[in-house]
Design an enzyme around this catalytic site. Structure first.
Site, mmCIF file in Angstrom:
data_model
loop_
_atom_site.group_PDB
_atom_site.id
_atom_site.type_symbol
_atom_site.label_atom_id
_atom_site.label_comp_id
_atom_site.label_asym_id
_atom_site.label_seq_id
_atom_site.Cartn_x
_atom_site.Cartn_y
_atom_site.Cartn_z
ATOM 1 N N ASP A 60 42.623 50.830 41.996
ATOM 2 C CA ASP A 60 43.771 51.107 41.273
ATOM 3 C C ASP A 60 43.267 51.275 39.680
ATOM 4 O O ASP A 60 43.319 50.264 38.829
ATOM 5 C CB ASP A 60 44.572 49.876 41.255
ATOM 6 C CG ASP A 60 45.998 50.145 40.383
ATOM 7 O OD1 ASP A 60 46.212 51.221 40.013
ATOM 8 O OD2 ASP A 60 46.696 49.060 40.384
ATOM 9 N N HIS A 100 42.866 44.962 44.434
ATOM 10 C CA HIS A 100 42.760 46.109 43.659
ATOM 11 C C HIS A 100 41.961 46.046 42.843
ATOM 12 O O HIS A 100 42.024 45.418 41.444
ATOM 13 C CB HIS A 100 44.378 46.416 42.850
ATOM 14 C CG HIS A 100 45.295 46.934 43.732
ATOM 15 N ND1 HIS A 100 46.554 46.900 43.306
ATOM 16 C CD2 HIS A 100 45.392 47.196 45.133
ATOM 17 C CE1 HIS A 100 47.409 47.707 44.505
ATOM 18 N NE2 HIS A 100 46.530 47.575 45.482
ATOM 19 N N HIS A 136 44.408 42.150 36.161
ATOM 20 C CA HIS A 136 45.625 41.424 35.954
ATOM 21 C C HIS A 136 45.457 39.983 35.428
ATOM 22 O O HIS A 136 46.315 39.002 35.815
ATOM 23 C CB HIS A 136 46.589 41.405 37.122
ATOM 24 C CG HIS A 136 47.169 42.994 37.582
ATOM 25 N ND1 HIS A 136 48.067 42.954 38.373
ATOM 26 C CD2 HIS A 136 46.974 43.791 36.806
ATOM 27 C CE1 HIS A 136 48.417 44.389 38.238
ATOM 28 N NE2 HIS A 136 47.658 44.731 37.335
ATOM 29 N N ASP A 154 44.804 45.151 30.664
ATOM 30 C CA ASP A 154 45.032 45.687 31.729
ATOM 31 C C ASP A 154 45.086 47.399 31.712
ATOM 32 O O ASP A 154 45.959 48.047 31.943
ATOM 33 C CB ASP A 154 46.090 45.239 32.574
ATOM 34 C CG ASP A 154 46.400 46.026 34.028
ATOM 35 O OD1 ASP A 154 45.305 46.376 34.625
ATOM 36 O OD2 ASP A 154 47.398 46.257 34.320
ATOM 37 N N TRP A 195 54.483 44.857 43.973
ATOM 38 C CA TRP A 195 54.231 44.213 42.547
ATOM 39 C C TRP A 195 55.541 44.852 41.811
ATOM 40 O O TRP A 195 56.051 45.727 41.998
ATOM 41 C CB TRP A 195 52.958 45.219 42.044
ATOM 42 C CG TRP A 195 52.882 45.006 40.678
ATOM 43 C CD1 TRP A 195 52.415 43.940 39.929
ATOM 44 C CD2 TRP A 195 53.252 45.796 39.427
ATOM 45 N NE1 TRP A 195 52.401 43.903 38.705
ATOM 46 C CE2 TRP A 195 53.180 45.153 38.369
ATOM 47 C CE3 TRP A 195 54.085 47.042 39.551
ATOM 48 C CZ2 TRP A 195 53.284 45.670 37.213
ATOM 49 C CZ3 TRP A 195 54.280 47.670 38.266
ATOM 50 C CH2 TRP A 195 53.962 47.036 37.044
ATOM 51 N N GLU A 244 51.406 40.821 44.555
ATOM 52 C CA GLU A 244 50.503 41.060 43.428
ATOM 53 C C GLU A 244 50.952 40.432 42.083
ATOM 54 O O GLU A 244 52.010 40.936 41.516
ATOM 55 C CB GLU A 244 50.120 42.503 43.432
ATOM 56 C CG GLU A 244 49.189 42.802 42.132
ATOM 57 C CD GLU A 244 48.979 44.325 42.176
ATOM 58 O OE1 GLU A 244 48.101 44.747 40.968
ATOM 59 O OE2 GLU A 244 49.579 45.294 42.899
ATOM 60 N N ASP A 298 43.166 49.810 33.293
ATOM 61 C CA ASP A 298 42.947 50.649 34.523
ATOM 62 C C ASP A 298 42.006 51.750 34.230
ATOM 63 O O ASP A 298 42.199 52.724 34.722
ATOM 64 C CB ASP A 298 44.259 51.239 35.000
ATOM 65 C CG ASP A 298 45.067 50.201 35.478
ATOM 66 O OD1 ASP A 298 44.734 49.618 36.555
ATOM 67 O OD2 ASP A 298 46.410 49.980 35.177
ATOM 68 N N ASP A 326 44.363 41.829 41.543
ATOM 69 C CA ASP A 326 44.175 43.146 40.834
ATOM 70 C C ASP A 326 43.026 42.525 39.686
ATOM 71 O O ASP A 326 43.388 41.756 38.763
ATOM 72 C CB ASP A 326 45.194 43.698 40.350
ATOM 73 C CG ASP A 326 44.818 45.028 39.584
ATOM 74 O OD1 ASP A 326 44.160 44.910 38.676
ATOM 75 O OD2 ASP A 326 45.621 46.057 39.884
ATOM 76 N N LYS A 380 50.570 39.396 37.717
ATOM 77 C CA LYS A 380 50.194 40.150 36.686
ATOM 78 C C LYS A 380 50.124 39.042 35.552
ATOM 79 O O LYS A 380 50.987 38.375 35.455
ATOM 80 C CB LYS A 380 50.683 41.394 36.120
ATOM 81 C CG LYS A 380 50.235 42.307 35.298
ATOM 82 C CD LYS A 380 50.809 43.805 35.168
ATOM 83 C CE LYS A 380 50.082 44.557 34.217
ATOM 84 N NZ LYS A 380 50.525 45.805 34.124
#
Length: 418
Positions: A326, A286, A262, A294, A185, A226, A296, A259, A228
Site C-alpha cells: 500500500d 499492508h 498506521h 503515514d 478501512w 484495518e 505511503d 498497515d 489507523k
C-alpha cells in the site's frame, strides 16, 4: 562470472549453516504478494462521477503517464508484473469498477462491474484478487465520517456498500479458486479533541456487525479490518483505532490488518506480528513506508522491511500472514514504483529465508547473546545478492537494475503518449 556461477559460490557459504538454498527458492515462488492497483492512477479510480481524493489521504507529484482508463492501468500492471519474479495477486478498490459509462452508486455495485478484472486476472494467471470497499472520495464521506456517522441514512449507505463489496469478493473467490481478502478501512475521525470518543465507536461496532451479518463462506472471502492512528483532518481522534479493531477482530473471528504506516513513529509492525499470531490464525499486512507520518512512500529494503520478513519466516508464518502492499508516489514513474516496492518485499523474504533462524533462536535460548549479535550482523553482508540475481534469472525477469531500461522504453513508447 555468470549469474549461475555466482549463485553456486554464494550457496556454499549459506549451506555451511545448514541453509538449503535450492529448497528456499522453490518455497519463495509460493509466497504471493498482493500488489495494490492504486499506485498506477494515484488513487483516482474510474467512477463516472469521480470526486476528489479525500479521507486523510494525499498523493503528491505529477509525473507524466498516469493511467486514465482500466485498460491503461492493466497495461501498466502487466509491464510491472513482467519485471517481478513469482506469481502474485492484485488488490482492487471498489472505485475501480467498470460501469460502461453508467453512474452506479457504490452501494449498488455488483460482480458484473468487475468482470473485466476477473477475466484479466485469469489471462495473466494471477494468484488471485483482493478487494477493498472505498469509504472515501465521496459526498457521503465529505465530513470525514462513514460507518460511525451520526446520520443513520449515511451509515446505512456505507453498510450496504461494504456488503456489496463482500459479495463482489465472493465472486472473485469463486471465479479464481482462491479466497479474496476483503479489507475494511474507514477514514472516520475528528480534527480536534473530541468530547465523546465512545459513541462513534459504538456506532462503528453496530455498523460492522450489520456488514458481517451477511454470511459468506471463507472458502471465497476472508474479512479483515484495518486501523489507523491519524489522518489529515483526523489528527486528534480516529474511531477505528488499533485497540478497537484488534478487539473486534479477535471477538468476531475476523483478520486484523496491520498497515506499517498506521502507527506511532516509535511503533513497529514487525514487533506486533508474533503477538497477533498467538491469538489469530491469520494476520494481514499492508506494507508501506511512513516517513515521519503515514506518507505511503515506496517500500525500500530497510531495516523494518527485513524485520517484518524475518518475523514471518522465523515463525513459519508464510501461510498465516497475508502480505499486501500500500503505497502511492506520483513523483516517480508509477510502473517503476510498483517494481521497486514489490521486488523489495520479495527480497526481504528471501533474505529472511536465507538466515539460519533455528540456530539463532537456540543461541538466544542458551543466553549466548554475543554470538547471536555477531551472526545477525555478519549475515547482513553474506552474498544474498547473488542468490537474488539467480532467482530473478530463473524466473525470467531482469537481473539487477537492468529492469529499469524496460521501464524507460515503456515510458517512451506508452506513458509519454498519454
Amino acid at each position: 562470472m555468470t549469474t549461475k556461477q555466482s549463485y553456486e559460490l554464494a550457496k556454499q557459504q549459506y549451506e555451511k549453516w545448514g541453509v538449503n538454498v535450492d529448497a528456499i527458492l522453490e518455497q519463495l515462488k509460493n509466497i504471493p504478494i498482493s500488489i495494490h492497483c492504486w499506485q498506477g492512477d494515484d488513487v483516482a479510480g474510474f467512477e463516472v462521477n469521480k470526486g476528489e481524493l479525500s479521507g486523510g489521504i494525499d498523493v503528491t507529484g505529477n509525473y507524466p503517464g498516469k493511467a486514465r482508463t482500466p485498460d491503461e492501468l492493466r497495461s501498466d500492471l502487466e509491464k510491472a508484473l513482467s519485471l517481478i519474479p513469482g506469481k502474485h495477486r492484485l488488490n482492487l478498490h471498489a472505485i475501480y469498477a467498470e460501469t460502461n459509462g453508467e453512474a452506479v452508486e457504490r452501494d449498488q455495485l455488483e460482480p458484473k462491474h468487475f468482470e473485466n478484472w476477473v477475466n484479466w486476472a485469469k489471462e495473466q494467471e494471477l494468484h488471485g484478487l483482493d478487494f477493498n470497499p472505498t469509504l472515501f472520495s465521496h459526498e457521503k464521506a465529505g465530513d470525514g465520517l462513514t460507518l460511525s456517522h451520526p446520520n443513520e441514512e449515511i451509515r446505512e449507505f456505507w453498510i450496504r456498500h461494504c456488503i456489496a463489496s463482500r459479495k463482489i469478493a465472493e465472486y472473485f473467490g469463486k471465479e479464481l479458486g482462491t479466497p479474496c481478502l476483503t479489507n475494511v478501512w474507514i477514514p472516520d475521525g475528528y480534527k480536534d479533541i473530541p468530547s465523546d470518543r465512545l459513541t462513534p465507536r459504538q456506532r462503528l461496532k453496530e455498523s460492522l456487525d450489520k456488514v458481517f451479518a451477511v454470511e459468506i463462506d471463507e472458502q471465497y472471502n476472508i474479512d479483515a479490518v484495518e486501523s489507523k492512528l491519524f489522518g489529515i483532518g483526523s489528527e486528534a481522534y480516529v474511531v477505528g483505532s488499533h485497540e478497537f479493531y484488534m478487539g473486534y477482530a479477535l471477538k468476531n473471528n475476523k483478520l486484523c490488518l496491520l498497515d506499517t504506516g498506521h502507527y506511532h513513529p516509535t511503533e513497529t509492525v514487525s514487533n506486533k506480528i508474533s503477538s497477533m499470531l498467538m491469538f489469530s490464525d491469520k494476520v494481514a499486512l499492508h506494507v508501506s513506508r511512513p516517513v515521519r507520518w503515514d506518507s505511503d512512500h515506496v517500500v525500500i529494503l530497510d531495516d523494518e522491511l527485513r524485520e517484518i520478513a524475518l518475523e514471518i519466516v522465523r515463525n513459519d508464518a508464510a501461510d498465516k500472514v497475508m502480505i499486501g502492499l500500500d503505497f502511492f508516489d506520483a513523483s516517480i514513474n508509477r510502473v517503476a514504483a510498483w517494481t521497486i516496492g514489490t521486488r523489495n518485499m520479495i527480497k526481504a523474504l528471501l533474505y529472511a529465508m536465507l538466515t539460519p533462524n533455528a540456530y539463532l533462536k537456540q543461541l538466544q535460548e542458551d543466553g549466548n547473546f554475543t554470538e547471536r549479535l555477531v551472526l545477525m550482523e555478519e549475515f547482513k553482508t553474506y552474498p544474498f545478492g547473488a542468490i537474488w540475481d539467480y532467482y530473478c534469472e530463473q524466473a525470467g525477469v531482469p537481473v539487477k537494475e537492468t529492469w529499469l531500461e524496460e521501464v524507460k522504453q515503456y515510458e517512451k513508447e506508452v506513458l509519454a503518449k498519454r
